[in-house]
Design an enzyme around this catalytic site. Structure first.
Site, short mmCIF file in Angstrom:
data_model
loop_
_atom_site.label_atom_id
_atom_site.label_comp_id
_atom_site.label_asym_id
_atom_site.label_seq_id
_atom_site.Cartn_x
_atom_site.Cartn_y
_atom_site.Cartn_z
N TYR A 67 0.85 -1.18 0.00
CA TYR A 67 0.00 0.00 0.00
C TYR A 67 0.89 1.24 0.00
O TYR A 67 1.91 1.26 0.69
CB TYR A 67 -0.90 0.00 1.24
CG TYR A 67 -1.44 -1.38 1.58
CD1 TYR A 67 -2.64 -1.82 1.05
CD2 TYR A 67 -0.71 -2.25 2.40
CE1 TYR A 67 -3.12 -3.09 1.32
CE2 TYR A 67 -1.17 -3.52 2.68
CZ TYR A 67 -2.38 -3.94 2.14
OH TYR A 67 -2.84 -5.20 2.41
N ARG A 97 1.79 -4.24 -6.53
CA ARG A 97 0.35 -4.02 -6.40
C ARG A 97 0.08 -2.99 -5.30
O ARG A 97 0.54 -3.12 -4.18
CB ARG A 97 -0.34 -5.33 -6.05
CG ARG A 97 -1.87 -5.36 -6.13
CD ARG A 97 -2.63 -4.51 -5.14
NE ARG A 97 -2.17 -4.61 -3.75
CZ ARG A 97 -2.65 -5.48 -2.86
NH1 ARG A 97 -3.60 -6.32 -3.20
NH2 ARG A 97 -2.16 -5.49 -1.61
N HIS A 139 -10.97 -2.29 -6.57
CA HIS A 139 -11.33 -2.63 -5.18
C HIS A 139 -12.33 -1.62 -4.64
O HIS A 139 -12.21 -0.42 -4.92
CB HIS A 139 -10.06 -2.60 -4.31
CG HIS A 139 -10.19 -3.34 -3.02
ND1 HIS A 139 -10.82 -2.82 -1.92
CD2 HIS A 139 -9.78 -4.59 -2.65
CE1 HIS A 139 -10.78 -3.69 -0.94
NE2 HIS A 139 -10.16 -4.78 -1.36
N ASP A 167 -9.34 -7.43 -10.01
CA ASP A 167 -9.96 -8.33 -9.04
C ASP A 167 -11.36 -8.62 -9.53
O ASP A 167 -12.25 -7.76 -9.47
CB ASP A 167 -9.98 -7.70 -7.64
CG ASP A 167 -10.41 -8.69 -6.58
OD1 ASP A 167 -11.54 -9.23 -6.70
OD2 ASP A 167 -9.65 -8.94 -5.62
N HIS A 170 -14.44 -8.28 -7.09
CA HIS A 170 -14.75 -6.92 -6.68
C HIS A 170 -15.45 -6.14 -7.79
O HIS A 170 -16.25 -5.24 -7.51
CB HIS A 170 -13.49 -6.20 -6.23
CG HIS A 170 -12.99 -6.65 -4.88
ND1 HIS A 170 -13.84 -6.95 -3.84
CD2 HIS A 170 -11.73 -6.86 -4.41
CE1 HIS A 170 -13.14 -7.33 -2.79
NE2 HIS A 170 -11.86 -7.28 -3.10
N HIS A 193 -6.88 -11.22 -9.85
CA HIS A 193 -7.13 -11.84 -8.55
C HIS A 193 -8.41 -12.67 -8.65
O HIS A 193 -9.44 -12.17 -9.11
CB HIS A 193 -7.29 -10.78 -7.45
CG HIS A 193 -6.03 -10.48 -6.73
ND1 HIS A 193 -5.93 -9.54 -5.72
CD2 HIS A 193 -4.78 -11.02 -6.84
CE1 HIS A 193 -4.69 -9.51 -5.26
NE2 HIS A 193 -3.98 -10.40 -5.93
N TYR A 212 -7.83 -9.48 7.93
CA TYR A 212 -6.54 -9.42 8.60
C TYR A 212 -6.62 -9.86 10.05
O TYR A 212 -5.60 -10.07 10.70
CB TYR A 212 -5.96 -8.01 8.53
CG TYR A 212 -5.60 -7.55 7.14
CD1 TYR A 212 -5.31 -8.47 6.13
CD2 TYR A 212 -5.55 -6.21 6.81
CE1 TYR A 212 -4.98 -8.07 4.85
CE2 TYR A 212 -5.23 -5.78 5.52
CZ TYR A 212 -4.94 -6.72 4.55
OH TYR A 212 -4.62 -6.31 3.29
N GLU A 249 -6.54 -15.83 -4.47
CA GLU A 249 -6.54 -15.02 -3.25
C GLU A 249 -7.50 -15.63 -2.23
O GLU A 249 -8.64 -15.18 -2.06
CB GLU A 249 -6.93 -13.58 -3.59
CG GLU A 249 -6.58 -12.59 -2.50
CD GLU A 249 -7.01 -11.18 -2.82
OE1 GLU A 249 -6.35 -10.26 -2.35
OE2 GLU A 249 -8.01 -10.99 -3.55
#
Length: 277
Positions: A67, A97, A139, A167, A170, A193, A212, A249
């Site tokens: 990020y 990414r 995303h 993705d 998404h 993804h 997470y 993923e």
């Protein structure tokens, strides 16, 4: 051709080493590893583990995922990107990414979009000078949360180092057609993804604060071909005249079992299509 990778983030709550993951990937017929930058940082104490080491196992690091900030001092972002480029060099990957901010495209003001575009263009130039490219992920709650906003972002930044990590789920989450997204974005798509969900109402399970967390919910997470979106149609649609780099993923339980089966099923789907041609 499909180049398939596992994501080290799938094993974020498991006591497993990178050599073990690489052995599993090779035995499962995978081609690479998408390396979470948090894991790459922790591996600095083991410099023998590198892109060259993976190459000896017929694997590669398909992408380094992290990020970058789009607010605050520009210098901090430049320093972080410099660090990412150094790690990418060590792991012999060109793809980094990132996400396009932390706000949905509909919620950003014109000035906020202009600021994000300017910062992203600077990041792209820095990445290009290091021989890397930046892949913005489609995303929710980012500037690349729809097909239109992603196309507008690509046009506004207008830099050859800016690419897309599409993705698929998404895009479907945004109530848009992933196959249409592919056709419109394909010149810029350098990675995919793949993940799925049992029902649309379970999509919030993929929120970062949930996935997470070791105590987070995994409700609705299902293998790729058991979900609400028909991945067979998408995978069969992908043109044969290019290599399609994709990561499985998976955020749920039993990552080894699910990833191995999903990769085998993708190969079967592609082989079936090729046999029919």
């Amino acid at each position: 051709m499909m180049h398939l990778s596992l994501c080290t983030i799938s094993f974020r709550h498991h006591l497993v080493s990178l050599p073990e993951l690489a052995t599993f990937a090779a035995r499962s017929g995978l081609d690479g590893i998408e390396l979470w930058a948090a894991h790459a940082r922790s591996l600095r104490s083991q410099p023998a583990l590198s892109g060259r080491w993976l190459d000896a196992m017929n694997l590669d690091v398909s992408m380094l995922s992290d990020y970058l900030p789009f607010t605050g001092p520009a210098r901090k972002g430049e320093e972080k990107l410099g660090e990412l480029c150094e790690m990418a060099e060590h792991w012999n990957t060109t793809k980094l990414r990132i996400f396009a901010g932390k706000k949905a495209s509909a919620d950003n003001t014109e000035l906020e979009v202009q600021s994000l575009v300017s910062r992203l263009r600077d990041y792209c130039q820095q990445a290009q000078e290091s021989g890397r490219e930046l892949l913005i992920e489609t995303h929710p709650h980012t500037q690349a949360d729809t097909i239109a906003s992603t196309l507008e972002l690509l046009s506004a930044v207008d830099h050859p180092a800016l690419k897309i990590n599409l993705d698929v789920l998404h895009i479907w989450e945004a109530r848009e057609d992933p196959i249409k997204a592919w056709h419109l974005l394909s010149p810029h798509v350098h990675h995919l993804h793949f993940k799925n969900i049992s029902q649309r109402e379970h999509l919030p399970v993929f929120a970062p604060e949930n996935v997470y967390s070791a105590a987070g919910s995994r409700e609705g997470m299902v293998p790729l071909f058991n979900g609400a979106y028909d991945f067979a149609d998408f995978i069969e649609m992908l043109p044969r005249d290019r290599v399609h780099s994709a990561s499985l993923e998976w955020f749920g339980h039993d990552p080894c079992g699910v990833i191995a089966e999903d990769s085998q099923q993708i190969r079967r789907v592609r082989a079936g299509r090729l046999c029919e041609a």
